[in-house]
Design a protein around this motif. Structure first.
Motif, mmCIF file in Angstrom:
data_model
loop_
_atom_site.group_PDB
_atom_site.id
_atom_site.type_symbol
_atom_site.label_atom_id
_atom_site.label_comp_id
_atom_site.label_asym_id
_atom_site.label_seq_id
_atom_site.Cartn_x
_atom_site.Cartn_y
_atom_site.Cartn_z
ATOM 1 N N LYS A 1 49.730 36.013 42.182
ATOM 2 C CA LYS A 1 50.841 36.246 43.101
ATOM 3 C C LYS A 1 51.973 35.287 42.745
ATOM 4 N N GLN B 1 55.863 41.374 47.999
ATOM 5 C CA GLN B 1 55.004 40.583 47.128
ATOM 6 C C GLN B 1 55.268 40.969 45.682
ATOM 7 N N ASN C 1 53.571 40.459 41.982
ATOM 8 C CA ASN C 1 52.370 40.025 41.273
ATOM 9 C C ASN C 1 52.599 40.101 39.777
#
Length: 73
Positions: A30, A38, A40
């Motif tokens: 992450k 988010q 990643n």
């Protein structure tokens, strides 16, 4: 386990290690975590070994198979 069984397993692993000199593990890290957003990143982790290790395992496996056969006769 019997000596012959261990020898067979070591021989198979040795041959596989000769055929496949490496493999790649992929993990996800992450990078940014802002509430519902988010980001990643996939990270590659190559694992490599020398073909000599496969040869040694295969040879020791064959020796154990021979010793197991002599012991049972």
């Amino acid at each position: 386990m019997q000596t012959r069984t261990i020898g067979i397993i070591m021989t198979i692993i040795g041959v596989l290690m000769l055929l496949y000199n490496s493999f790649n593990l992929v993990t996800t890290e992450k990078v940014v975590d802002l509430g519902p957003i988010q980001i990643n990143k996939e990270v590659n982790h190559p694992l490599e070994w020398s073909p000599i290790v496969g040869v040694v395992l295969a040879v020791v496996g064959v020796v154990l198979i021979v010793i197991g056969n002599k012991k049972s006769v």
